[in-house]
Design an enzyme around this catalytic site. Structure first.
Site, PDB file in Angstrom:
ATOM      1  N   LYS A 193       0.898  -0.997   0.203  1.00  0.00           N
ATOM      2  CA  LYS A 193       0.011  -0.029  -0.088  1.00  0.00           C
ATOM      3  C   LYS A 193       0.927   1.194  -0.049  1.00  0.00           C
ATOM      4  O   LYS A 193       0.368   2.311  -0.636  1.00  0.00           O
ATOM      5  CB  LYS A 193      -0.917   0.137   1.211  1.00  0.00           C
ATOM      6  CG  LYS A 193      -1.947  -1.296   1.002  1.00  0.00           C
ATOM      7  CD  LYS A 193      -3.191  -0.809   0.234  1.00  0.00           C
ATOM      8  CE  LYS A 193      -4.130  -2.044   0.275  1.00  0.00           C
ATOM      9  NZ  LYS A 193      -5.018  -1.941  -1.091  1.00  0.00           N
TER      10      LYS A 193
ATOM     11  N   SER B 211       1.666  -9.766  -0.857  1.00  0.00           N
ATOM     12  CA  SER B 211       1.324  -8.209  -0.739  1.00  0.00           C
ATOM     13  C   SER B 211       1.717  -7.515   0.507  1.00  0.00           C
ATOM     14  O   SER B 211       1.815  -6.392   0.516  1.00  0.00           O
ATOM     15  CB  SER B 211      -0.158  -7.869  -1.136  1.00  0.00           C
ATOM     16  OG  SER B 211      -0.840  -8.800  -0.399  1.00  0.00           O
TER      17      SER B 211
ATOM     18  N   GLU C 232      -9.653   6.044   2.866  1.00  0.00           N
ATOM     19  CA  GLU C 232     -10.663   5.059   3.562  1.00  0.00           C
ATOM     20  C   GLU C 232      -9.699   3.936   3.716  1.00  0.00           C
ATOM     21  O   GLU C 232      -8.616   3.864   3.403  1.00  0.00           O
ATOM     22  CB  GLU C 232     -11.536   4.683   2.449  1.00  0.00           C
ATOM     23  CG  GLU C 232     -10.784   3.511   1.356  1.00  0.00           C
ATOM     24  CD  GLU C 232     -10.012   4.115   0.326  1.00  0.00           C
ATOM     25  OE1 GLU C 232      -9.999   5.351   0.268  1.00  0.00           O
ATOM     26  OE2 GLU C 232      -9.019   3.411  -0.155  1.00  0.00           O
TER      27      GLU C 232
HETATM   28  C1  LIG Z   1      -1.824  -6.958   2.364  1.00  0.00           C
HETATM   29  C2  LIG Z   1      -2.747  -6.644   1.555  1.00  0.00           C
HETATM   30  N1  LIG Z   1      -3.007  -7.234   0.292  1.00  0.00           N
HETATM   31  C3  LIG Z   1      -3.896  -6.915  -0.451  1.00  0.00           C
HETATM   32  C4  LIG Z   1      -4.889  -6.190  -0.060  1.00  0.00           C
HETATM   33  C5  LIG Z   1      -6.017  -5.781  -1.018  1.00  0.00           C
HETATM   34  O1  LIG Z   1      -6.076  -4.571  -1.842  1.00  0.00           O
HETATM   35  P1  LIG Z   1      -5.778  -4.537  -3.405  1.00  0.00           P
HETATM   36  O2  LIG Z   1      -6.482  -5.725  -4.053  1.00  0.00           O
HETATM   37  O3  LIG Z   1      -5.740  -3.148  -3.817  1.00  0.00           O
HETATM   38  O4  LIG Z   1      -4.221  -4.986  -3.497  1.00  0.00           O
HETATM   39  C6  LIG Z   1      -4.862  -5.215   0.992  1.00  0.00           C
HETATM   40  C7  LIG Z   1      -5.660  -4.120   1.348  1.00  0.00           C
HETATM   41  O5  LIG Z   1      -6.008  -3.926   2.460  1.00  0.00           O
HETATM   42  C8  LIG Z   1      -3.831  -5.500   1.825  1.00  0.00           C
HETATM   43  O6  LIG Z   1      -3.667  -4.903   3.003  1.00  0.00           O
END
Ligand SMILES: Cc1ncc(COP(=O)(O)O)c(C=O)c1O
Lengths: 261, 399
Positions: B92, B381, B114
């Site tokens: 993020k 992620s 948000e």
């Molecule tokens: C670690 C992590 N992965 C994935 C996401 C999902 O978001 P996005 O699909 O925008 O990557 C989030 C959202 O808060 C997150 O904290």
């Protein structure tokens, strides 16, 4: 002459201003929609805006949000609303406007939606999340059905853009009088009067002010600079508290004035 | 070669995307688009981002070959792109830095955001602390309960966290409130949206800021293996980590792209967040995209054990890639994600975010079906520290 032209030319002849109340369809049950439309016409509405409840109403403040939740809890659907408007049409002759976010229309099917509201006798649509950049998604169908798209301009809209927007419309121009979402306010931007005058100057169609209007004094003040008002949250409140006396009084704002004068 | 140039000038990916916002926001949205276009071409802006990503965030992140996980899956090799090692623990921050620098460039002093899991809120609060910007974060009441630690983090960082009680009191309602706040404060406030959703230019801009993930991956993979990977796997909330990973590979047709949605208790129950698998196109939060909605166009609540995937829509570019068949979207249940959470912890000593655990679970299945000569890169992620409480109580319930 369509119902809009009729309504505004009558106003003009009588040197009067427009009062357009907003109600949330299905608030208090969908069965009372027809009666409310009849009542609002009787109280002198120039046109009536019928709100369609939506789960995610980003342009609306708490009052209309809550009314929408009540309506959805009652099982209100766009289909049901259109059917009720169709019934009311035999008894109500002022223009009826549907105010709905884009998604209920999209889900209904744009072609079917336009066909059905035309049959029901809807005169115009207000779609708060449909700026002119996206409106081609529905304007060809609306134009063919001769249903007006009522467009909004706001305090943040640059003058050139106001010109463009107002030149597209036929019914009236909806001028949002606050920087914000719907809901009754006591304070207005100090530049509002000047803004309304400037909009009036460029707009080829009647200019109505809306958002945050709740009292006779505000209405009298604002209509010095425009052709009328749209009153939402306040009307929703008055219906919800069943204060019809107060409603009648509020809506008599222009009548009493012209009689006094 | 550059044939993929979407979105078009009006912000559309095929029928998807656009700018379905109240007129009050149009000026801001248009200005933001222009400011972004000019910043994008400005080498000093790009250098500023690059500098912070390197020295503050700690990029580049490693591309790690997960040998133990690969052996466990018994098929294609699994590599992990370690976004969990970024400052604040998730991808993020890549986007938060880009947008906050853009806000400064535009002369905005206040940021509204948000958050669902709190990861985007923490990333935003962090960058606001760094750049001395006022920060207000809207967060659903439900998520505040689920992610109490992240709320405290944001407050430590100087942000104001506002509890959202409207609607389902989760991420979609937090977006509604952030949009309403933006409508009222549009003059001095930038809305720092956390995923590839919302009105144009957000889906494009967030993708571009996140595409550092895919760009690094491509280079790193080329250096270590000498080819392109055969498949990329990423979880999908709004879709930003996935879009950031996919975008630099869209024109490389030999690379299969897999997005993994949250199936919650199962896609045939009412409790899931699989917008592409089970939803239909519609308009929400400023864009036309796939949504979970009922027959009357009312938006439904999404459900997932992971707060970050608990969103009833998926960004317009994914909606488009889905429709043209360039990317494939699958889903993973809460249960499978919980298993993968523990699996990766035990096998590799990496505790993944529950969101990322969805991608891991799918990658393990996919690897098993692919030949040993093939390579999969999973976007890890985020890290799972924020989720250990949730997982602990879920495992206790199961026993
Ligand atoms: C670690 C992590 N992965 C994935 C996401 C999902 O978001 P996005 O699909 O925008 O990557 C989030 C959202 O808060 C997150 O904290």
């Amino acid at each position: 002459m369509n119902r809009f032209e009729q309504a505004f030319s009558t106003l003009k002849e009588n040197k009067n201003k427009a009062f357009v109340p907003y109600i949330m369809a299905g608030d208090g049950g969908l069965d009372c929609l027809v009666d409310r439309l009849i009542l609002l016409e009787k109280y002198g509405a120039t046109a009536i805006e019928v709100g369609v409840p939506f789960s995610d109403p980003v342009a609306d403040g708490p009052t209309i949000q809550r009314a929408g939740i009540r309506a959805l809890e009652n099982g209100t659907t766009l289909q049901g609303i259109i059917a009720e408007i169709g019934k009311a049409r035999q008894e109500v002759s002022v223009p009826i406007l549907l105010m709905t976010y884009m998604n209920p229309i999209y889900s209904y099917g744009i072609n079917e939606f336009v066909k059905d509201i035309r049959q029901a006798g809807v005169d115009g649509c207000i779609i708060p999340d449909l700026p002119i950049e996206e409106e081609a998604i529905i304007t060809p169908q609306l134009e063919e059905a001769e249903i007006e798209l009522i467009r909004l301009v706001t305090l943040t809209t640059p003058m050139e853009r106001i010109k463009t927007i107002s030149s597209k419309g036929k019914g009236f121009l909806y001028t949002v009088t606050i920087k914000g979402i719907t809901g009754a306010r006591n304070e207005y931007d100090s530049e509002l009067n000047q803004f309304l005058m400037a909009v009036k100057e460029v707009s080829p169609i009647p200019v109505l002010a809306g958002f945050g209007i709740s009292s006779q004094d505000q209405i009298i003040d604002l209509t010095k600079y425009c052709d009328g008002v749209i009153v939402g949250s306040k009307i929703v409140d008055l219906f919800n508290s069943q204060n019809l006396l107060e409603l009648e009084k509020l809506m008599s704002v222009f009548k009493s004035k012209s009689e006094i004068l | 070669m550059n044939t993929y140039t979407l979105p078009n000038e009006s912000g559309h990916f095929g029928i998807f995307g656009g700018r379905f916002v109240p007129e009050t926001l149009m000026k801001a949205v248009i200005e933001l688009g222009e400011a972004y276009e000019s910043a994008k071409k400005d080498p000093s802006f790009q250098a500023e981002i690059g500098q912070l990503l390197k020295n503050y965030v700690g990029r580049e992140t490693p591309l790690y070959f997960a040998d133990n996980l690969t052996r466990h899956a018994g098929g294609a090799k699994i590599f992990l792109k370690r976004e969990d090692l970024n400052h604040t623990g998730a991808h993020k921050i890549n986007n938060a830095i880009g947008q906050a620098l853009l806000a400064v460039r535009m002369g905005k002093k206040k940021i509204v955001a948000e958050t669902g899991a709190g990861q985007h809120g923490v990333a935003t609060a962090t960058v606001c602390a760094l750049l001395n910007l006022d920060c207000i974060v809207f967060m659903g009441e439900e998520d505040i309960k689920r992610q109490a630690l992240n709320v405290f983090r944001m407050e430590l960082l100087g942000a104001k966290v506002v509890s959202v009680t409207s609607g389902s009191a989760t991420l979609k309602d937090a977006v509604n409130e952030a949009l309403r706040y933006w409508v009222e404060n549009v003059d001095d406030t930038h809305y720092l949206l956390g995923s590839v959703m919302g009105p144009h230019p957000f889906p494009q801009m967030v993708r571009d800021f996140q595409s550092v993930i895919g760009k690094e991956t491509k280079l790193q993979f080329q250096l270590s293996v000498g080819t392109l990977p055969d498949a990329l796997v990423a979880c999908i909330g709004g879709g930003s980590n996935a879009m950031g990973m996919f975008h630099p590979f869209i024109e490389d047709e030999s690379v299969s792209l897999y997005g993994v949605e949250a199936a919650g208790q199962g896609v045939d129950t009412e409790y899931h967040a699989a917008s592409l698998t089970k939803g239909s196109p519609g308009v929400l939060h400023g864009a036309l995209m796939y949504l979970l909605q009922d027959h009357n166009g009312q938006i439904q609540e999404a459900h997932s054990i992971s707060a970050g995937l608990d969103y009833p829509g998926v960004g317009p570019e994914h909606s488009y890639l889905h429709d043209i068949g360039r990317a494939a979207y699958h889903s993973i249940t809460d249960k499978e994600a919980l298993d993968a959470f523990q699996l990766l912890s035990k096998l590799e000593g990496i505790i993944p975010a529950l969101e990322s655990a969805h991608a891991i679970a799918f990658a393990v299945k996919l690897a098993a079906e692919m030949d040993e000569s093939k390579n999969i890169v999973v976007c890890l992620s985020g890290r799972g520290d924020k989720d250990v409480d949730t997982v602990k109580s879920r495992l206790r319930e199961e026993r």
